[in-house]
Design a protein around this motif. Structure first.
Motif, PDB file in Angstrom:
ATOM      1  N   GLN A   1     -24.135  15.746  -4.431  1.00  0.00           N
ATOM      2  CA  GLN A   1     -23.843  17.175  -4.380  1.00  0.00           C
ATOM      3  C   GLN A   1     -24.626  17.868  -5.486  1.00  0.00           C
ATOM      4  N   VAL A   2     -25.266  18.993  -5.133  1.00  0.00           N
ATOM      5  CA  VAL A   2     -26.011  19.791  -6.108  1.00  0.00           C
ATOM      6  C   VAL A   2     -25.257  21.097  -6.321  1.00  0.00           C
ATOM      7  N   ALA A   3     -24.701  21.282  -7.514  1.00  0.00           N
ATOM      8  CA  ALA A   3     -23.936  22.498  -7.827  1.00  0.00           C
ATOM      9  C   ALA A   3     -24.871  23.689  -7.952  1.00  0.00           C
ATOM     10  N   LEU A   4     -24.455  24.835  -7.374  1.00  0.00           N
ATOM     11  CA  LEU A   4     -25.284  26.034  -7.367  1.00  0.00           C
ATOM     12  C   LEU A   4     -24.666  27.199  -8.133  1.00  0.00           C
ATOM     13  N   GLY A   5     -23.367  27.139  -8.437  1.00  0.00           N
ATOM     14  CA  GLY A   5     -22.754  28.137  -9.300  1.00  0.00           C
ATOM     15  C   GLY A   5     -22.308  29.403  -8.622  1.00  0.00           C
ATOM     16  N   THR A   6     -22.613  29.592  -7.340  1.00  0.00           N
ATOM     17  CA  THR A   6     -22.118  30.744  -6.607  1.00  0.00           C
ATOM     18  C   THR A   6     -21.871  30.331  -5.166  1.00  0.00           C
ATOM     19  N   LYS A   7     -21.168  31.152  -4.419  1.00  0.00           N
ATOM     20  CA  LYS A   7     -20.730  30.784  -3.082  1.00  0.00           C
ATOM     21  C   LYS A   7     -21.746  31.185  -2.013  1.00  0.00           C
ATOM     22  N   ASN A   8     -21.482  30.667  -0.805  1.00  0.00           N
ATOM     23  CA  ASN A   8     -22.133  31.138   0.410  1.00  0.00           C
ATOM     24  C   ASN A   8     -23.611  30.793   0.485  1.00  0.00           C
ATOM     25  N   VAL A   9     -23.877  29.539   0.827  1.00  0.00           N
ATOM     26  CA  VAL A   9     -25.227  29.089   1.131  1.00  0.00           C
ATOM     27  C   VAL A   9     -25.373  29.171   2.648  1.00  0.00           C
TER      28      VAL A   9
ATOM     29  N   LEU B   1     -28.549  32.459  -1.518  1.00  0.00           N
ATOM     30  CA  LEU B   1     -27.147  32.482  -1.929  1.00  0.00           C
ATOM     31  C   LEU B   1     -26.623  33.908  -1.946  1.00  0.00           C
ATOM     32  N   ILE B   2     -25.370  34.074  -1.505  1.00  0.00           N
ATOM     33  CA  ILE B   2     -24.695  35.365  -1.566  1.00  0.00           C
ATOM     34  C   ILE B   2     -23.299  35.127  -2.107  1.00  0.00           C
ATOM     35  N   GLY B   3     -22.913  35.850  -3.158  1.00  0.00           N
ATOM     36  CA  GLY B   3     -21.558  35.701  -3.678  1.00  0.00           C
ATOM     37  C   GLY B   3     -21.369  36.437  -4.976  1.00  0.00           C
ATOM     38  N   GLY B   4     -20.248  37.157  -5.094  1.00  0.00           N
ATOM     39  CA  GLY B   4     -19.939  37.860  -6.334  1.00  0.00           C
ATOM     40  C   GLY B   4     -20.966  38.904  -6.700  1.00  0.00           C
ATOM     41  N   GLY B   5     -21.558  39.546  -5.681  1.00  0.00           N
ATOM     42  CA  GLY B   5     -22.571  40.559  -5.941  1.00  0.00           C
ATOM     43  C   GLY B   5     -23.937  39.995  -6.259  1.00  0.00           C
ATOM     44  N   VAL B   6     -24.077  38.665  -6.188  1.00  0.00           N
ATOM     45  CA  VAL B   6     -25.339  38.004  -6.503  1.00  0.00           C
ATOM     46  C   VAL B   6     -26.107  37.727  -5.210  1.00  0.00           C
ATOM     47  N   HIS B   7     -27.402  38.061  -5.202  1.00  0.00           N
ATOM     48  CA  HIS B   7     -28.264  37.774  -4.062  1.00  0.00           C
ATOM     49  C   HIS B   7     -29.526  37.111  -4.609  1.00  0.00           C
ATOM     50  N   VAL B   8     -29.578  35.782  -4.490  1.00  0.00           N
ATOM     51  CA  VAL B   8     -30.706  35.038  -5.039  1.00  0.00           C
ATOM     52  C   VAL B   8     -31.074  33.920  -4.076  1.00  0.00           C
ATOM     53  N   MET B   9     -32.213  33.287  -4.356  1.00  0.00           N
ATOM     54  CA  MET B   9     -32.590  32.093  -3.608  1.00  0.00           C
ATOM     55  C   MET B   9     -32.733  30.945  -4.594  1.00  0.00           C
ATOM     56  N   ALA B  10     -31.942  29.889  -4.374  1.00  0.00           N
ATOM     57  CA  ALA B  10     -32.011  28.695  -5.206  1.00  0.00           C
ATOM     58  C   ALA B  10     -33.156  27.806  -4.730  1.00  0.00           C
ATOM     59  N   ILE B  11     -33.803  27.141  -5.672  1.00  0.00           N
ATOM     60  CA  ILE B  11     -34.880  26.208  -5.364  1.00  0.00           C
ATOM     61  C   ILE B  11     -34.503  24.856  -5.960  1.00  0.00           C
ATOM     62  N   ILE B  12     -34.390  23.850  -5.093  1.00  0.00           N
ATOM     63  CA  ILE B  12     -33.885  22.528  -5.479  1.00  0.00           C
ATOM     64  C   ILE B  12     -34.981  21.495  -5.263  1.00  0.00           C
ATOM     65  N   ASN B  13     -35.263  20.705  -6.287  1.00  0.00           N
ATOM     66  CA  ASN B  13     -36.230  19.625  -6.171  1.00  0.00           C
ATOM     67  C   ASN B  13     -35.556  18.441  -5.469  1.00  0.00           C
ATOM     68  N   VAL B  14     -36.067  18.082  -4.287  1.00  0.00           N
ATOM     69  CA  VAL B  14     -35.493  16.970  -3.522  1.00  0.00           C
ATOM     70  C   VAL B  14     -36.527  15.863  -3.326  1.00  0.00           C
TER      71      VAL B  14
ATOM     72  N   LEU C   1     -33.741  40.478  -1.876  1.00  0.00           N
ATOM     73  CA  LEU C   1     -33.108  41.665  -1.324  1.00  0.00           C
ATOM     74  C   LEU C   1     -31.653  41.341  -0.991  1.00  0.00           C
ATOM     75  N   PRO C   2     -30.792  42.357  -0.872  1.00  0.00           N
ATOM     76  CA  PRO C   2     -29.393  42.086  -0.513  1.00  0.00           C
ATOM     77  C   PRO C   2     -29.270  41.375   0.835  1.00  0.00           C
ATOM     78  N   TYR C   3     -28.267  40.529   0.932  1.00  0.00           N
ATOM     79  CA  TYR C   3     -27.863  39.835   2.155  1.00  0.00           C
ATOM     80  C   TYR C   3     -28.987  39.013   2.792  1.00  0.00           C
ATOM     81  N   PRO C   4     -29.549  38.066   2.048  1.00  0.00           N
ATOM     82  CA  PRO C   4     -30.529  37.169   2.660  1.00  0.00           C
ATOM     83  C   PRO C   4     -29.861  36.279   3.699  1.00  0.00           C
ATOM     84  N   ASP C   5     -30.366  36.314   4.925  1.00  0.00           N
ATOM     85  CA  ASP C   5     -29.757  35.560   6.019  1.00  0.00           C
ATOM     86  C   ASP C   5     -30.407  34.207   6.230  1.00  0.00           C
ATOM     87  N   ARG C   6     -31.750  34.156   6.164  1.00  0.00           N
ATOM     88  CA  ARG C   6     -32.445  32.948   6.603  1.00  0.00           C
ATOM     89  C   ARG C   6     -33.805  32.885   5.950  1.00  0.00           C
ATOM     90  N   VAL C   7     -34.207  31.702   5.524  1.00  0.00           N
ATOM     91  CA  VAL C   7     -35.547  31.509   5.002  1.00  0.00           C
ATOM     92  C   VAL C   7     -36.221  30.406   5.809  1.00  0.00           C
TER      93      VAL C   7
END
Length: 289
Positions: free
Chosen positions: A56-64, A78-91, A106-112
């Protein structure tokens, strides 16, 4: 490819909170994320029909909501708590997947999704889609290129599959298939809108010139198979009915190495389930990863 065969279903290990709603398969692993989830979960499918959660990779905010792979990096808006960001994870080593960067969106990112050297982040403000384009020559540090607004009102919510220069996705209302031409990668255009005449459930994937699109009923699940032999004119060719797993709010499909994996999310005590179908034959087209 028109008639996948169910092999088995397994428990995903989640009950009513979070709702796991997205699955992405790559090599011997798949990645799960979801509503109210604060992590991305890594599952091993070294045995294709016996998946095991390994990280499990913790992201610190909800709604992936969604994920895509760019080389050895997983992009997760990610969307949660007024935060709109994109996490980048090394896999590069999935067993030791690590969060390495976040970028504002931008607000409410749906899909990348990623095609070639570019990533396309679709955001919805309730009326119009906006597409933010990033140069991903250096995947850990994507570079903003431009934002394209309003391809069409309420257009594409879940672009999920690429065949040639075309991306396939669903309308925001999930009642039609939208086809986007990215032959000019920094100037995407809407190529066609194909009515589906049904309520489609969300993110989907393809294999061998076919799309496998989840269909939502209140108390049952099915998967529609659409031919894209004509790239801009999809045609429904069959439907897989009576999908095991019961009623769930989120229902997604993914295809890799001749297997179709579906994730039936949850909003009740039955828990999330994973199903595995074997698909034979077919050629052409590429799932976006």
């Amino acid at each position: 490819p028109q008639a996948p065969v169910l092999i088995k279903t397994v428990s995903a290990g989640y009950t009513s909170n979070p709702y796991m709603n997205f699955i992405l398969v790559s090599g011997n692993y798949f990645y799960l994320s979801g509503i109210n989830s604060t992590s991305v979960d890594v599952w091993s499918i070294a045995s294709s029909t016996n998946p095991v959660r390994v990280k499990q990779v913790a992201l610190g905010t909800k709604n992936v909501f969604t994920m895509t792979l760019v080389g050895d990096y997983l992009y997760a808006p990610l969307i949660g708590g007024g935060v709109h960001v994109m996490a980048i994870i090394n896999v590069s080593d999935p067993l030791n997947a690590t969060l390495v960067n976040t970028i504002a969106t931008l607000p409410y990112p749906d899909r990348v999704v990623a095609v070639g050297g570019y990533a396309y982040l679709f955001s919805n403000d309730g009326n119009y889609s906006k597409i933010t384009i990033y140069n991903v020559a250096t995947p850990a540090n994507p570079v903003f290129v431009k934002t394209v607004s309003s391809l069409a009102r309420n257009t594409v919510r879940d672009p999920s599959y690429q065949q040639g220069p075309f991306l396939y996705g669903l309308s925001r209302g999930m009642s039609s298939i939208h086809i986007i031409n990215v032959s000019n990668p920094t100037s995407p255009t809407l190529a066609n809108i194909q009515p589906a005449n049904s309520t489609l459930a969300g993110s989907f994937w393809g294999f061998g010139g076919y799309l496998y699109i989840p269909l939502e009923h209140k108390y049952s699940r099915s998967i529609e198979v659409w031919s894209i032999s004509s790239s801009t004119l999809p045609v429904r060719v069959s439907t897989l009915t009576n999908i095991p797993g019961g009623y769930g709010s989120y229902f997604r499909t993914e295809v890799r190495n001749g297997y179709l994996y579906y994730l039936n999310g949850v909003n009740n005590s039955t828990g999330s389930s994973l199903g595995i179908y074997r698909i034979s034959g077919g050629s052409g087209g590429n799932s976006i990863a």
